[in-house]
Design a protein around this motif. Structure first.
Motif, PDB file in Angstrom:
ATOM      1  N   ASN A  71       0.572  -1.192  -0.018  1.00  0.00           N
ATOM      2  CA  ASN A  71      -0.049   0.436  -0.005  1.00  0.00           C
ATOM      3  C   ASN A  71       0.835   1.585  -0.052  1.00  0.00           C
ATOM      4  O   ASN A  71       0.748   2.176   0.979  1.00  0.00           O
ATOM      5  CB  ASN A  71      -0.605   0.159   1.345  1.00  0.00           C
ATOM      6  CG  ASN A  71      -0.217   0.337   2.926  1.00  0.00           C
ATOM      7  OD1 ASN A  71       0.756  -0.196   2.413  1.00  0.00           O
ATOM      8  ND2 ASN A  71      -0.980   0.105   3.328  1.00  0.00           N
ATOM      9  N   GLN A  72       1.707   0.925  -0.846  1.00  0.00           N
ATOM     10  CA  GLN A  72       2.936   2.129  -0.917  1.00  0.00           C
ATOM     11  C   GLN A  72       2.180   3.533  -1.461  1.00  0.00           C
ATOM     12  O   GLN A  72       3.006   5.036  -0.740  1.00  0.00           O
ATOM     13  CB  GLN A  72       4.104   1.962  -1.725  1.00  0.00           C
ATOM     14  CG  GLN A  72       4.977   0.755  -1.006  1.00  0.00           C
ATOM     15  CD  GLN A  72       4.432  -0.049  -1.738  1.00  0.00           C
ATOM     16  OE1 GLN A  72       3.665  -0.209  -1.777  1.00  0.00           O
ATOM     17  NE2 GLN A  72       5.111  -0.869  -1.361  1.00  0.00           N
ATOM     18  N   ASP A  73       0.952   3.899  -2.266  1.00  0.00           N
ATOM     19  CA  ASP A  73       0.492   4.998  -2.961  1.00  0.00           C
ATOM     20  C   ASP A  73      -0.337   5.916  -1.473  1.00  0.00           C
ATOM     21  O   ASP A  73      -0.195   7.324  -1.591  1.00  0.00           O
ATOM     22  CB  ASP A  73      -0.502   4.670  -3.214  1.00  0.00           C
ATOM     23  CG  ASP A  73      -2.012   3.874  -2.395  1.00  0.00           C
ATOM     24  OD1 ASP A  73      -1.497   2.908  -2.353  1.00  0.00           O
ATOM     25  OD2 ASP A  73      -2.805   4.600  -2.858  1.00  0.00           O
ATOM     26  N   ASN A  74      -0.450   5.204  -0.281  1.00  0.00           N
ATOM     27  CA  ASN A  74      -0.482   5.355   0.426  1.00  0.00           C
ATOM     28  C   ASN A  74       0.782   6.911   1.587  1.00  0.00           C
ATOM     29  O   ASN A  74       0.184   7.984   2.716  1.00  0.00           O
ATOM     30  CB  ASN A  74      -1.365   5.132   1.886  1.00  0.00           C
ATOM     31  CG  ASN A  74      -2.847   4.038   1.582  1.00  0.00           C
ATOM     32  OD1 ASN A  74      -3.441   5.291   0.418  1.00  0.00           O
ATOM     33  ND2 ASN A  74      -3.098   2.976   2.555  1.00  0.00           N
ATOM     34  N   GLU A  81       8.330  11.029  -3.302  1.00  0.00           N
ATOM     35  CA  GLU A  81       7.899  12.103  -2.245  1.00  0.00           C
ATOM     36  C   GLU A  81       6.626  11.352  -1.201  1.00  0.00           C
ATOM     37  O   GLU A  81       6.020  10.747  -1.738  1.00  0.00           O
ATOM     38  CB  GLU A  81       6.979  12.457  -3.336  1.00  0.00           C
ATOM     39  CG  GLU A  81       8.153  13.700  -3.788  1.00  0.00           C
ATOM     40  CD  GLU A  81       7.427  14.366  -4.936  1.00  0.00           C
ATOM     41  OE1 GLU A  81       6.475  14.480  -5.147  1.00  0.00           O
ATOM     42  OE2 GLU A  81       8.333  15.141  -5.572  1.00  0.00           O
ATOM     43  N   GLN A  82       7.139  11.796  -0.008  1.00  0.00           N
ATOM     44  CA  GLN A  82       7.007  10.835   1.556  1.00  0.00           C
ATOM     45  C   GLN A  82       5.344  11.630   0.983  1.00  0.00           C
ATOM     46  O   GLN A  82       5.201  12.940   1.591  1.00  0.00           O
ATOM     47  CB  GLN A  82       7.399  11.241   2.630  1.00  0.00           C
ATOM     48  CG  GLN A  82       6.963  10.430   3.304  1.00  0.00           C
ATOM     49  CD  GLN A  82       7.638  10.899   5.399  1.00  0.00           C
ATOM     50  OE1 GLN A  82       8.993  10.836   4.868  1.00  0.00           O
ATOM     51  NE2 GLN A  82       7.075  10.894   6.173  1.00  0.00           N
ATOM     52  N   ILE A  83       4.388  10.946   1.844  1.00  0.00           N
ATOM     53  CA  ILE A  83       2.669  11.031   1.561  1.00  0.00           C
ATOM     54  C   ILE A  83       2.627  11.787   3.581  1.00  0.00           C
ATOM     55  O   ILE A  83       2.558  12.609   3.987  1.00  0.00           O
ATOM     56  CB  ILE A  83       2.179  10.597   1.203  1.00  0.00           C
ATOM     57  CG1 ILE A  83       2.095  10.534  -0.329  1.00  0.00           C
ATOM     58  CG2 ILE A  83       0.732  11.258   1.570  1.00  0.00           C
ATOM     59  CD1 ILE A  83       1.686  10.248  -1.457  1.00  0.00           C
ATOM     60  N   CYS A  84       3.324  10.426   3.918  1.00  0.00           N
ATOM     61  CA  CYS A  84       2.778  10.511   5.841  1.00  0.00           C
ATOM     62  C   CYS A  84       2.953   9.093   6.066  1.00  0.00           C
ATOM     63  O   CYS A  84       4.113   8.840   5.786  1.00  0.00           O
ATOM     64  CB  CYS A  84       0.942  10.600   5.704  1.00  0.00           C
ATOM     65  SG  CYS A  84       0.297   8.637   5.234  1.00  0.00           S
ATOM     66  N   PHE A 218      11.420   6.714   6.158  1.00  0.00           N
ATOM     67  CA  PHE A 218      10.188   7.964   6.295  1.00  0.00           C
ATOM     68  C   PHE A 218      11.276   8.162   7.315  1.00  0.00           C
ATOM     69  O   PHE A 218      12.871   8.327   7.605  1.00  0.00           O
ATOM     70  CB  PHE A 218       9.429   7.114   6.812  1.00  0.00           C
ATOM     71  CG  PHE A 218       8.744   6.161   6.485  1.00  0.00           C
ATOM     72  CD1 PHE A 218       7.425   6.595   5.626  1.00  0.00           C
ATOM     73  CD2 PHE A 218       9.116   5.508   6.504  1.00  0.00           C
ATOM     74  CE1 PHE A 218       6.654   6.132   4.454  1.00  0.00           C
ATOM     75  CE2 PHE A 218       7.731   4.162   5.839  1.00  0.00           C
ATOM     76  CZ  PHE A 218       6.653   4.795   5.072  1.00  0.00           C
ATOM     77  N   SER A 219      10.825  10.556   7.279  1.00  0.00           N
ATOM     78  CA  SER A 219      11.553  11.321   8.006  1.00  0.00           C
ATOM     79  C   SER A 219      11.382  10.607   9.037  1.00  0.00           C
ATOM     80  O   SER A 219      11.831  11.464  10.269  1.00  0.00           O
ATOM     81  CB  SER A 219      10.799  12.230   6.790  1.00  0.00           C
ATOM     82  OG  SER A 219       9.246  12.317   7.945  1.00  0.00           O
ATOM     83  N   GLU A 220      10.522   9.630  10.327  1.00  0.00           N
ATOM     84  CA  GLU A 220      10.848   9.938  11.465  1.00  0.00           C
ATOM     85  C   GLU A 220      11.079   8.082  11.536  1.00  0.00           C
ATOM     86  O   GLU A 220      10.772   7.419  10.214  1.00  0.00           O
ATOM     87  CB  GLU A 220       9.403  10.828  11.703  1.00  0.00           C
ATOM     88  CG  GLU A 220       9.284  11.901  11.471  1.00  0.00           C
ATOM     89  CD  GLU A 220       7.977  12.315  12.419  1.00  0.00           C
ATOM     90  OE1 GLU A 220       7.465  11.389  13.606  1.00  0.00           O
ATOM     91  OE2 GLU A 220       7.104  13.106  11.920  1.00  0.00           O
ATOM     92  N   GLN A 221      11.238   8.218  12.864  1.00  0.00           N
ATOM     93  CA  GLN A 221      11.543   6.538  13.386  1.00  0.00           C
ATOM     94  C   GLN A 221       9.911   6.278  13.289  1.00  0.00           C
ATOM     95  O   GLN A 221       8.529   6.365  13.475  1.00  0.00           O
ATOM     96  CB  GLN A 221      11.420   6.769  14.450  1.00  0.00           C
ATOM     97  CG  GLN A 221      12.089   5.485  14.925  1.00  0.00           C
ATOM     98  CD  GLN A 221      12.542   5.135  16.663  1.00  0.00           C
ATOM     99  OE1 GLN A 221      11.424   5.504  17.459  1.00  0.00           O
ATOM    100  NE2 GLN A 221      13.370   4.715  16.348  1.00  0.00           N
TER     101      GLN A 221
END
Length: 303
Positions: A71-74, A81-84, A218-221
């Motif tokens: 489910n990478q599209d989420n 580009e990171q979405i969430c 991801f930008s966070e852990q």
């Protein structure tokens, strides 16, 4: 569905296949996004060598396709580009040929994003079913919130759990076989020579580094990363586990064949039995330990 990323970056080395094999594979499987036709040496099978004793291994070609299942599209766009942020990541080894078949069948009646999510860890009724049972045991609902329904873990509305595989490719079948999805194994074949080094030697390490590790940055852990044991063991052997940034980072038994100890544990939990009355074996105890880790993390997050 954009499939060019893996086709460009996780194809196996050219020495492992020939152009004629690839051309035959593309004609044989015209509806699939084929990356290559991979050469496989079969252990314990072949003809006698010139000395009359040694065995010359049989070498066959099998079709390898890119697997977008998950489910990478989420969470990411196709340009990374990171979405969430996900709250949980569940990681397998590779997509089974049965799951890929389900994915392409679903593409006929639904959008690609929904087909990707619904086919994650598909192909086996027990795999998704046992993952849902494990999610219940590990208190996903309490951790993710009341709106999370474990029974709908693989529905298109699920947007809290990130599903993926360390190898973003899948084996479909032998080149020139008459029937699709037969006479083949997973991306990690049981009969290949030097099995323990297969992912390194076949070129799939490149796929792991450029596709899987990139999508896990991801930008966070990520609070919880759960990895099927076969994938965990391969990442450990390749010294890549340290590349994954997780609060809880651990292995879980493979849900398609979790073993009697895990099934007994899940049954006991579902029947509200006292789990402390039994001395559990390694895989079941692993789930118990993970449940405690997640509960402690959940409590700390609210204090």
């Amino acid at each position: 569905m954009d499939m060019t990323i893996c086709m460009q970056e996780c194809s196996v080395p050219t020495m492992l296949f020939s152009k004629p094999d690839l051309d035959i594979a593309k004609k044989q499987y015209p509806d699939y996004s084929i990356i290559t036709a991979e050469k496989i040496k079969h252990k314990g099978q072949g003809r006698k060598g010139k000395d009359g004793k040694s065995i010359v291994p049989i070498i066959e070609s099998r079709v390898i396709v890119y697997s977008p299942v998950g489910n990478q599209d989420n969470f990411w766009t196709i340009s990374y580009e990171q979405i969430c942020m996900p709250k949980i990541a569940i990681v397998g080894l590779s997509t089974s040929k049965e799951a890929m078949k389900e994915f392409y069948e679903r593409l006929k009646t639904m959008d690609a994003a929904s087909a990707c999510r619904m086919s994650a860890f598909g192909g086996s009724g027990n795999l998704q079913k046992n993952l849902i049972r494990m999610a219940n045991f590990l208190n996903f609902k309490e951790y993710l919130g009341e709106d999370f329904e474990p029974e709908k873990m693989f529905h298109k509305t699920q947007k809290k759990i990130f599903y993926t595989q360390i190898v973003k490719c899948c084996s479909l079948g032998k080149v020139e076989d008459k029937e699709d999805f037969t006479n083949t194994s997973a991306i990690y074949p049981s009969n290949v020579i030097n099995k323990s080094d297969y992912l390194n030697e076949s070129g799939h390490r490149k796929c792991i580094e450029k596709i899987f590790l990139r999508e896990m940055r991801f930008s966070e852990q990520i609070p919880i990363i759960l990895i099927f044991k076969p994938a965990w063991e391969n990442l450990k052997k390749m010294e890549l586990l340290s590349e994954l940034n997780g609060g809880i980072k651990d292995w879980i038994p493979h849900p398609s064949n979790p073993g009697n100890d895990v099934l007994e544990l899940l049954k006991a939990y579902e029947n509200n039995e006292d789990l402390n009355k039994v001395t559990w074996k390694k895989s079941a105890q692993q789930l118990i330990d993970l449940r405690e880790k997640i509960n402690i993390m959940y409590i700390k997050s609210y204090n």
